[in-house]
Design an enzyme around this catalytic site. Structure first.
Site, short mmCIF file in Angstrom:
data_model
loop_
_atom_site.label_atom_id
_atom_site.label_comp_id
_atom_site.label_asym_id
_atom_site.label_seq_id
_atom_site.Cartn_x
_atom_site.Cartn_y
_atom_site.Cartn_z
N CYS A 1 -2.79 0.94 7.22
CA CYS A 1 -2.73 0.30 8.54
C CYS A 1 -3.37 1.20 9.58
O CYS A 1 -3.95 0.73 10.55
CB CYS A 1 -1.29 0.00 8.93
SG CYS A 1 -0.31 1.48 9.10
N ASN B 1 0.80 -1.24 0.00
CA ASN B 1 0.00 0.00 0.00
C ASN B 1 0.82 1.27 0.00
O ASN B 1 0.32 2.34 -0.32
CB ASN B 1 -0.98 -0.03 1.18
CG ASN B 1 -0.28 0.05 2.52
OD1 ASN B 1 0.86 -0.37 2.64
ND2 ASN B 1 -0.96 0.59 3.50
N GLU C 1 6.40 -3.15 11.56
CA GLU C 1 5.20 -2.30 11.55
C GLU C 1 4.10 -3.13 10.91
O GLU C 1 4.19 -3.45 9.71
CB GLU C 1 5.47 -1.02 10.78
CG GLU C 1 6.57 -0.16 11.37
CD GLU C 1 6.17 0.46 12.71
OE1 GLU C 1 5.00 0.35 13.12
OE2 GLU C 1 7.05 1.05 13.36
P1 NAP Z 1 2.01 -8.72 3.49
O1 NAP Z 1 1.21 -9.64 2.65
O2 NAP Z 1 2.37 -9.10 4.87
O3 NAP Z 1 3.38 -8.42 2.66
C1 NAP Z 1 4.29 -7.46 3.16
C2 NAP Z 1 5.66 -7.78 2.61
O4 NAP Z 1 6.12 -9.00 3.15
C3 NAP Z 1 5.65 -7.98 1.09
O5 NAP Z 1 6.83 -7.42 0.53
C4 NAP Z 1 5.68 -9.49 0.97
O6 NAP Z 1 6.23 -9.96 -0.23
C5 NAP Z 1 6.59 -9.84 2.11
N1 NAP Z 1 6.51 -11.23 2.53
C6 NAP Z 1 5.56 -12.15 2.27
N2 NAP Z 1 5.87 -13.32 2.84
C7 NAP Z 1 7.07 -13.15 3.47
C8 NAP Z 1 7.94 -13.99 4.23
N3 NAP Z 1 7.66 -15.26 4.48
N4 NAP Z 1 9.09 -13.45 4.71
C9 NAP Z 1 9.40 -12.16 4.48
N5 NAP Z 1 8.63 -11.32 3.76
C10 NAP Z 1 7.48 -11.81 3.27
O7 NAP Z 1 1.31 -7.28 3.62
P2 NAP Z 1 0.71 -6.40 2.44
O8 NAP Z 1 -0.50 -7.10 1.94
O9 NAP Z 1 1.78 -6.05 1.48
O10 NAP Z 1 0.31 -5.07 3.23
C11 NAP Z 1 -0.90 -5.02 3.95
C12 NAP Z 1 -0.65 -5.32 5.41
O11 NAP Z 1 0.46 -4.55 5.89
C13 NAP Z 1 -1.83 -4.92 6.28
O12 NAP Z 1 -1.99 -5.84 7.34
C14 NAP Z 1 -1.42 -3.58 6.86
O13 NAP Z 1 -2.04 -3.30 8.10
C15 NAP Z 1 0.06 -3.78 7.02
N6 NAP Z 1 0.72 -2.48 7.00
C16 NAP Z 1 1.18 -1.96 8.19
C17 NAP Z 1 1.79 -0.72 8.19
C18 NAP Z 1 2.33 -0.11 9.45
O14 NAP Z 1 3.06 0.89 9.34
N7 NAP Z 1 2.03 -0.64 10.62
C19 NAP Z 1 1.92 0.01 7.03
C20 NAP Z 1 1.43 -0.55 5.84
C21 NAP Z 1 0.81 -1.80 5.84
P3 NAP Z 1 5.20 -10.40 -1.41
O15 NAP Z 1 4.51 -9.18 -1.84
O16 NAP Z 1 6.10 -10.99 -2.45
O17 NAP Z 1 4.29 -11.43 -0.79
O1 G3P Z 2 -0.53 1.79 5.99
C1 G3P Z 2 0.49 2.71 5.83
C2 G3P Z 2 0.76 3.35 7.16
O2 G3P Z 2 2.11 3.61 7.31
C3 G3P Z 2 -0.12 4.57 7.32
O3 G3P Z 2 0.50 5.70 6.82
O4 G3P Z 2 0.55 8.15 6.55
O5 G3P Z 2 -1.40 6.84 5.68
O6 G3P Z 2 -1.10 7.11 8.14
P1 G3P Z 2 -0.42 7.03 6.79
#
Ligand code: NAP
Ligand code: G3P
Length: 502
Positions: A297, A167, A263
């Protein structure tokens, strides 16, 4: 899309390469992973499915160049980050356009993601010049004298693995790369497979800004195939990861004994008390819940209104939600496609579950392609999945409450602890409630958000580990080095003290 000559080296046609030692290469796997526009399913490009051997080569190259990069003076590293920022600003439109296409982000938000990353690079460069150590004399403890002197300064951790989410694939890799490099680490970046193309341009940007071969590398491939191998690699010294809680928790188990900055997911609750300012509350919640179709997130993911305001709040929020524009991200519509059809099915499942269990539909519950209309569900209760699961889509549940104590209980019952919100005019009460919320950050009379980026940003429980934010990220990707001087009696000066005046 504007064609930038400097960008041509990283791809052949639409086939993008991976990046090692400032060279763009094709993988020996011969496999390519296609990247489609989630709005119209247009094929935008392909990336290399790198092999484990290529993972080894990249990490070895990064490991061998730690000292070379760290020996470059800090002021020079800061200058490089500033040059990189200038290039991001120069190319913010073509990069933003590519970002919009690969993740379906509204064009203005996509361009601002590039600009925001440039600002993070500049702020990181500035902040690094203030990072210092400390000197401590030993005589604070019985048995020690001032002849024992501790001097501390900060040193890099080594090779930092930066993994970003779909995202914010440019910003949430860049916000890791900048502090990692400025702290003297070398970097291996793995962008998300859905959204890798814009982040691949960090190779172009950093090389043109002056990063020498060996300091920065990019590996592409499915996390499900190379992720565990990457994170458990013995030459990876630190992992800075943003993504789902499920993947983050698995990563923490597999990575072994190395520093982690995670995160993860969120389920940010907006507690709305009877005296809340309706206009501020409605504006914050609608924007916080539905920007980028709720794929943040820090999106507002549940609303807990008190009885005196609940009805008018829900009606007003529904009224404003119905005004949101829906459609093509290229036309800057607020509500665009979710990242995949699979994600749409997941979100629809949450809506169906809530309605089957008695929730009241106020608006939405409509899907066309990968677009789900912003959906508001009233009278949601704890039996419904939407009360607890992270939709990462445009669905907003209202869970009515009868007291601040009940709001705290429901908020804290979540496995997530990223941010929380309290809307009220009673700041004393807001502060007292804030102290009880088990989250990283509490917003009072505002929507949850990561920015501004020099603020500390962290999640508790399933929402994360460690703190990011400009100076916090630099500290998280470096460590103290302590040198203790054990001075001798030699050279000790004779001092006449407390000599009688007589
Ligand atoms: P995701 O499916 O967990 O993927 C995140 C990253 O991890 C991708 O680059 C993914 O690669 C990689 N990945 C997948 N399997 C892995 C493994 N076994 N080991 C290491 N890396 C691996 O998350 P997303 O769908 O991209 O993002 C959405 C999620 O992220 C939501 O839950 C959101 O809340 C969270 N998020 C949190 C924050 C924050 O700041 N707290 C910010 C943004 C998003 P691939 O794409 O190749 O699978
Ligand atoms: O999901 C992305 C997280 O880092 C939120 O960023 O700036 O949209 O609150 P922001």
């Amino acid at each position: 899309m504007i064609d930038i000559p400097e960008f041509s080296i990283l791809k052949e046609g639409i086939n993008y390469k991976y990046y090692i030692n400032n060279k763009w290469k094709k993988s020996n796997s011969g496999k390519l992973i296609s990247v489609y526009n989630p709005y119209n399913n247009e094929l935008i490009g392909t990336v290399q499915a790198c092999t484990k051997q290529e993972v080894d080569e990249i990490i070895k190259a990064a490991h061998e160049n730690i000292n070379c990069w760290d020996n470059i003076p800090l002021n020079k590293r800061a200058e490089i980050l500033n040059k990189a920022a200038d290039l991001m600003l120069k190319w913010s439109e073509p990069l933003g356009f590519l970002l919009m296409k690969e993740i379906g982000k509204p064009i203005e938000s996509a361009i601002s993601e590039i600009i925001r990353t440039a600002e993070i690079f500049k702020a990181t460069a500035d902040s690094s010049l203030q990072i210092s150590g400390e000197t401590i004399l030993g005589d604070a403890f019985e048995g020690y004298t001032r002849e024992k002197v501790s001097m501390t300064y900060r040193v890099p951790l080594g090779v930092v693995l930066c993994i970003g989410p779909f995202n914010y694939p440019f910003n949430l890799t860049g916000s890791k790369i900048a502090p990692a490099l400025i702290a003297g680490n070398t970097v291996v970046m793995k962008p998300p497979t859905q959204g890798p193309l814009t982040a691949l341009h960090f190779g172009i940007i950093l090389e043109k800004a002056g990063v020498p071969p060996g300091a920065f590398h990019i590996i592409t491939g499915r996390g499900s195939e190379i992720g565990d191998y990457l994170v458990s690699h013995p030459l990876i010294d630190m992992i800075n990861f943003t993504g789902s809680s499920e993947i983050g928790k698995n990563l923490a188990k597999v990575a072994g004994m190395k520093p982690l900055l995670l995160e993860l997911g969120g389920k940010d609750a907006a507690i709305v008390l009877d005296d809340a300012d309706l206009e501020i509350t409605v504006k914050s919640i609608v924007s916080g819940a539905f920007s980028y179709s709720g794929q943040r997130c820090t999106a507002v993911k549940r609303v807990l209104p008190m009885p005196g305001i609940a009805d008018k709040l829900i009606e007003k929020i529904t009224e404003e939600t119905l005004k949101l524009t829906i459609g093509d991200p290229a036309e800057n519509k607020t509500i665009g496609p979710l990242i995949s059809s699979k994600q749409c099915e997941y979100v629809q499942g949450l809506i169906d579950d809530a309605l089957n269990k008695g929730a009241t539909l106020k608006c939405g519950n409509k899907r066309e392609g990968n677009i789900i209309w912003p959906t508001i569900l009233d009278k949601v209760n704890s039996d419904m999945r939407i009360a607890w699961e992270e939709p990462f889509g445009p669905v907003l549940p209202f869970i009515r409450i009868n007291s601040a104590e009940q709001a705290i209980e429901i908020s804290n019952k979540s496995e997530y602890g990223l941010q929380g919100m309290i809307f009220t005019e009673d700041i004393d009460l807001a502060f007292n409630i804030a102290q009880e919320l088990e989250v990283g950050t509490v917003q009072i009379n505002g929507k949850s958000a990561r920015g501004p980026d020099h603020f500390p940003f962290l999640g508790t429980k399933s929402s994360g580990l460690g703190t990011q934010g400009i100076k916090y990220s630099i500290e998280a990707m470096s460590r103290p080095k302590v040198v203790v001087f054990n001075l001798t009696e030699r050279g000790k000066l004779v001092k006449k003290c407390f000599v009688s005046e007589k």
